[in-house]
Write a protein that holds these residues in place. Structure first.
Motif, PDB file in Angstrom:
ATOM      1  N   GLU A 302       0.815  -1.215   0.000  1.00  0.00           N
ATOM      2  CA  GLU A 302       0.000   0.000   0.000  1.00  0.00           C
ATOM      3  C   GLU A 302       0.853   1.272   0.000  1.00  0.00           C
ATOM      4  OE1 GLU A 302      -0.095  -1.709   4.289  1.00  0.00           O
ATOM      5  OE2 GLU A 302      -0.159  -2.462   2.208  1.00  0.00           O
ATOM      6  N   GLN A 303       2.111   1.147   0.385  1.00  0.00           N
ATOM      7  CA  GLN A 303       2.989   2.310   0.401  1.00  0.00           C
ATOM      8  C   GLN A 303       3.430   2.726  -0.994  1.00  0.00           C
ATOM      9  OE1 GLN A 303       5.958   0.678   3.152  1.00  0.00           O
ATOM     10  NE2 GLN A 303       5.281   2.095   4.738  1.00  0.00           N
ATOM     11  N   TYR A 304       3.421   1.795  -1.934  1.00  0.00           N
ATOM     12  CA  TYR A 304       3.898   2.145  -3.277  1.00  0.00           C
ATOM     13  C   TYR A 304       2.840   2.008  -4.363  1.00  0.00           C
ATOM     14  CZ  TYR A 304       4.866  -2.969  -3.367  1.00  0.00           C
ATOM     15  OH  TYR A 304       4.779  -4.341  -3.279  1.00  0.00           O
ATOM     16  N   ARG A 305       1.628   1.652  -4.004  1.00  0.00           N
ATOM     17  CA  ARG A 305       0.596   1.436  -5.016  1.00  0.00           C
ATOM     18  C   ARG A 305       0.444   2.619  -5.960  1.00  0.00           C
ATOM     19  NH1 ARG A 305      -1.480   1.409  -8.812  1.00  0.00           N
ATOM     20  NH2 ARG A 305      -3.582   0.854  -9.465  1.00  0.00           N
ATOM     21  N   ALA A 306       0.463   3.838  -5.434  1.00  0.00           N
ATOM     22  CA  ALA A 306       0.213   5.027  -6.250  1.00  0.00           C
ATOM     23  C   ALA A 306       1.326   5.304  -7.252  1.00  0.00           C
ATOM     24  CB  ALA A 306       0.016   6.240  -5.348  1.00  0.00           C
ATOM     25  N   HIS A 314      -0.872  -6.686  -7.888  1.00  0.00           N
ATOM     26  CA  HIS A 314       0.086  -7.095  -6.853  1.00  0.00           C
ATOM     27  C   HIS A 314      -0.242  -8.521  -6.442  1.00  0.00           C
ATOM     28  CE1 HIS A 314       2.837  -7.011  -3.498  1.00  0.00           C
ATOM     29  NE2 HIS A 314       1.879  -7.532  -2.749  1.00  0.00           N
ATOM     30  N   ARG A 315       0.805  -9.320  -6.208  1.00  0.00           N
ATOM     31  CA  ARG A 315       0.619 -10.718  -5.850  1.00  0.00           C
ATOM     32  C   ARG A 315       1.421 -11.070  -4.602  1.00  0.00           C
ATOM     33  NH1 ARG A 315       0.841 -13.439 -11.971  1.00  0.00           N
ATOM     34  NH2 ARG A 315      -1.108 -12.430 -12.620  1.00  0.00           N
ATOM     35  N   LEU A 316       0.742 -11.637  -3.640  1.00  0.00           N
ATOM     36  CA  LEU A 316       1.403 -12.188  -2.462  1.00  0.00           C
ATOM     37  C   LEU A 316       1.595 -13.675  -2.700  1.00  0.00           C
ATOM     38  CD1 LEU A 316       2.385 -11.964   0.501  1.00  0.00           C
ATOM     39  CD2 LEU A 316       0.032 -12.510   1.181  1.00  0.00           C
ATOM     40  N   ILE A 317       2.847 -14.131  -2.641  1.00  0.00           N
ATOM     41  CA  ILE A 317       3.159 -15.531  -2.902  1.00  0.00           C
ATOM     42  C   ILE A 317       3.349 -16.226  -1.560  1.00  0.00           C
ATOM     43  CG2 ILE A 317       4.625 -17.117  -4.182  1.00  0.00           C
ATOM     44  CD1 ILE A 317       3.125 -14.981  -5.868  1.00  0.00           C
ATOM     45  N   THR A 318       2.481 -17.181  -1.291  1.00  0.00           N
ATOM     46  CA  THR A 318       2.463 -17.837   0.012  1.00  0.00           C
ATOM     47  C   THR A 318       3.237 -19.157  -0.025  1.00  0.00           C
ATOM     48  OG1 THR A 318       0.376 -18.952  -0.511  1.00  0.00           O
ATOM     49  CG2 THR A 318       0.240 -16.793   0.550  1.00  0.00           C
ATOM     50  N   GLY A 319       3.446 -19.714   1.171  1.00  0.00           N
ATOM     51  CA  GLY A 319       4.134 -20.993   1.278  1.00  0.00           C
ATOM     52  C   GLY A 319       5.527 -20.864   1.861  1.00  0.00           C
ATOM     53  N   GLY A 320       5.779 -19.779   2.631  1.00  0.00           N
ATOM     54  CA  GLY A 320       7.093 -19.584   3.235  1.00  0.00           C
ATOM     55  C   GLY A 320       8.129 -19.036   2.275  1.00  0.00           C
ATOM     56  N   ILE A 321       7.688 -18.192   1.335  1.00  0.00           N
ATOM     57  CA  ILE A 321       8.582 -17.658   0.308  1.00  0.00           C
ATOM     58  C   ILE A 321       9.277 -16.395   0.826  1.00  0.00           C
ATOM     59  CG2 ILE A 321       8.747 -16.782  -2.037  1.00  0.00           C
ATOM     60  CD1 ILE A 321       7.999 -19.782  -1.703  1.00  0.00           C
ATOM     61  N   GLY A 322      10.592 -16.391   0.709  1.00  0.00           N
ATOM     62  CA  GLY A 322      11.386 -15.292   1.228  1.00  0.00           C
ATOM     63  C   GLY A 322      11.790 -14.279   0.178  1.00  0.00           C
ATOM     64  N   HIS A 323      12.956 -13.677   0.398  1.00  0.00           N
ATOM     65  CA  HIS A 323      13.411 -12.542  -0.407  1.00  0.00           C
ATOM     66  C   HIS A 323      13.811 -12.931  -1.834  1.00  0.00           C
ATOM     67  CE1 HIS A 323      14.798  -8.469  -0.837  1.00  0.00           C
ATOM     68  NE2 HIS A 323      16.033  -8.830  -1.123  1.00  0.00           N
ATOM     69  N   ASN A 324      14.375 -14.113  -1.996  1.00  0.00           N
ATOM     70  CA  ASN A 324      14.824 -14.569  -3.316  1.00  0.00           C
ATOM     71  C   ASN A 324      13.666 -15.258  -4.028  1.00  0.00           C
ATOM     72  OD1 ASN A 324      16.184 -15.542  -5.536  1.00  0.00           O
ATOM     73  ND2 ASN A 324      17.700 -16.715  -4.397  1.00  0.00           N
ATOM     74  N   LEU A 325      12.650 -14.495  -4.331  1.00  0.00           N
ATOM     75  CA  LEU A 325      11.385 -15.051  -4.812  1.00  0.00           C
ATOM     76  C   LEU A 325      11.519 -15.866  -6.094  1.00  0.00           C
ATOM     77  CD1 LEU A 325       7.955 -13.288  -4.595  1.00  0.00           C
ATOM     78  CD2 LEU A 325       8.540 -14.652  -6.582  1.00  0.00           C
ATOM     79  N   PRO A 326      12.259 -15.421  -7.112  1.00  0.00           N
ATOM     80  CA  PRO A 326      12.316 -16.233  -8.333  1.00  0.00           C
ATOM     81  C   PRO A 326      12.953 -17.598  -8.143  1.00  0.00           C
ATOM     82  CG  PRO A 326      13.805 -14.354  -8.486  1.00  0.00           C
ATOM     83  CD  PRO A 326      12.954 -14.132  -7.277  1.00  0.00           C
ATOM     84  N   GLN A 327      13.892 -17.727  -7.207  1.00  0.00           N
ATOM     85  CA  GLN A 327      14.511 -19.025  -6.978  1.00  0.00           C
ATOM     86  C   GLN A 327      13.684 -19.889  -6.048  1.00  0.00           C
ATOM     87  OE1 GLN A 327      18.677 -18.643  -6.204  1.00  0.00           O
ATOM     88  NE2 GLN A 327      19.094 -20.827  -6.348  1.00  0.00           N
ATOM     89  N   GLU A 328      12.949 -19.258  -5.148  1.00  0.00           N
ATOM     90  CA  GLU A 328      12.117 -20.000  -4.207  1.00  0.00           C
ATOM     91  C   GLU A 328      10.747 -20.353  -4.795  1.00  0.00           C
ATOM     92  OE1 GLU A 328      12.276 -18.413  -0.083  1.00  0.00           O
ATOM     93  OE2 GLU A 328      13.601 -16.905  -0.947  1.00  0.00           O
ATOM     94  N   ALA A 329      10.242 -19.528  -5.678  1.00  0.00           N
ATOM     95  CA  ALA A 329       8.929 -19.763  -6.304  1.00  0.00           C
ATOM     96  C   ALA A 329       9.010 -19.456  -7.799  1.00  0.00           C
ATOM     97  CB  ALA A 329       7.870 -18.899  -5.630  1.00  0.00           C
ATOM     98  N   PRO A 330       9.790 -20.232  -8.551  1.00  0.00           N
ATOM     99  CA  PRO A 330      10.020 -19.909  -9.967  1.00  0.00           C
ATOM    100  C   PRO A 330       8.764 -19.930 -10.823  1.00  0.00           C
ATOM    101  CG  PRO A 330      10.895 -22.087  -9.413  1.00  0.00           C
ATOM    102  CD  PRO A 330      10.542 -21.427  -8.127  1.00  0.00           C
TER     103      PRO A 330
END
Length: 345
Positions: A302-306, A314-330
């Motif tokens: 919500e801080q950067y939506r505008a 915007h997508r929240l990726i669930t399942g314990g996904i951390g900072h390295n999103l492309p490697q953790e949730a390719p």
């Protein structure tokens, strides 16, 4: 799609891998049409061989897969990560007909400065200018840009300052464009604590410590930034190979010192930084993403939506996904690239 939507996705890491035959074919796909060359004596990444291209002040190392005639997609990694963060994302996109290019950032892997006299500068505008120089070197007029961490900031800036070169954007943690003036403002103690390494790097002890313990330091960052990601030593070691770059320490230290106003940038970027200090909007189609277990400092959506004025989700990726999103949730990251491409049509 509406101008704004919020989606929650799971991290089906293998969801796209059913097309294994297509992916295998993509791995031996197109090569750059500009004059490029193999990186001499470079250790292969999980992609295979690295190619090099002269691009601005750098000799940039990169991998490319997929058909040369496909829509270009540039994938930018962050710190302390490597192109291997996209080892599963890239073939998923290539299998769908995209020309996927993944460069080593300055100070990483086989990307080297072409002159010893060039300052080892890592201010945000310089990294974004590298992205444009890479496109010029490969004769790519326009591309989808996507990334995380330093790579997300690089893609954000390219989209904001050169929208005519960027078809669409995927950015983990959203809008990351900053300024030295904004970074000078103190944060709440809990937020300051998250930036402990930034203050460490501001000292000569910190610079010496990072140089002496680069891999151990970076593994700790991986663990803190992705507390639920059970990566093994082989995965880390493959990425850690890029930290052997002769300019790595100088680039990392300069990046964080520049943010705090403790190191100068280059005058050639002053005009760009002045524009970035005004937090320019991003008008091209964009999808921002966040993992539900990101342990690194990051803004709330919500801080950067505008800041995103075009088609957006915007997508929240669930399942314990951390900072390295492309490697953790390719699969989720690749899907975002495919979906943002549709928004741009």
């Amino acid at each position: 799609m509406d101008n704004f939507s919020s989606e929650t996705a799971t991290s089906d890491r293998r969801g796209f891998l059913r097309g294994s035959a297509l992916i295998a074919a993509a791995l031996v796909g197109g090569v750059a049409q500009a004059k490029t060359r193999a990186a001499p004596g470079s250790a292969p990444s999980s992609f295979g061989s690295i190619r090099q291209v002269d691009a601005g002040v750098l000799d940039i190392g990169y991998v490319e897969i997929g058909p040369a005639s496909g829509t270009p997609v540039l994938l930018f990694h962050g710190w302390p990560y490597a192109i291997d963060a996209f080892a599963e994302v890239a073939p998923l996109l290539a299998a769908r007909g995209y020309r996927v290019i993944v460069p080593h950032l300055r100070g990483h892997g086989t990307t080297l400065f072409r002159s010893k006299a060039t300052p080892r500068n890592a201010q945000q505008a310089a990294l974004a200018a590298d992205g444009i120089a890479l496109m010029d070197g490969l004769r790519i007029p326009k591309a989808i840009v996507a990334g995380f961490d330093w790579g997300a900031r690089t893609a954000d800036i390219m989209a904001a300052l050169w929208p005519e070169r960027c078809t669409a954007l995927v950015s983990v943690s959203g809008y990351l464009i900053g300024s030295q003036a904004a970074n000078a403002k103190p944060l709440a103690p809990a937020a300051e604590l998250q930036w402990w390494y930034q203050f460490y790097f501001a000292t000569e002890r910190g610079k010496a410590g990072y140089a002496a313990n680069t891999n151990a330091f970076n593994k700790q960052i991986w663990q803190l930034a992705s507390p639920k990601w059970a990566f093994d030593d082989t995965t880390f070691d493959r990425s850690a190979a890029v930290f052997a770059n002769p300019d790595h320490v100088e680039i990392v230290i300069h990046n964080y010192r520049w943010r705090l106003g403790l190191a100068d940038g280059e005058r050639q970027y002053d005009a760009l930084e002045a524009k970035l200090a005004n937090a320019p909007a991003i008008s091209i189609p964009a999808i921002t993403m966040e993992g539900d277990a990101n342990g690194a400092p990051h803004p709330k959506p919500e801080q950067y939506r505008a800041k995103f004025t075009g088609a957006y989700a915007h997508r929240l990726i669930t399942g314990g996904i951390g900072h390295n999103l492309p490697q953790e949730a390719p699969a989720a990251f690749a899907q975002a690239v495919l979906d943002v491409a549709k928004l741009a049509r």
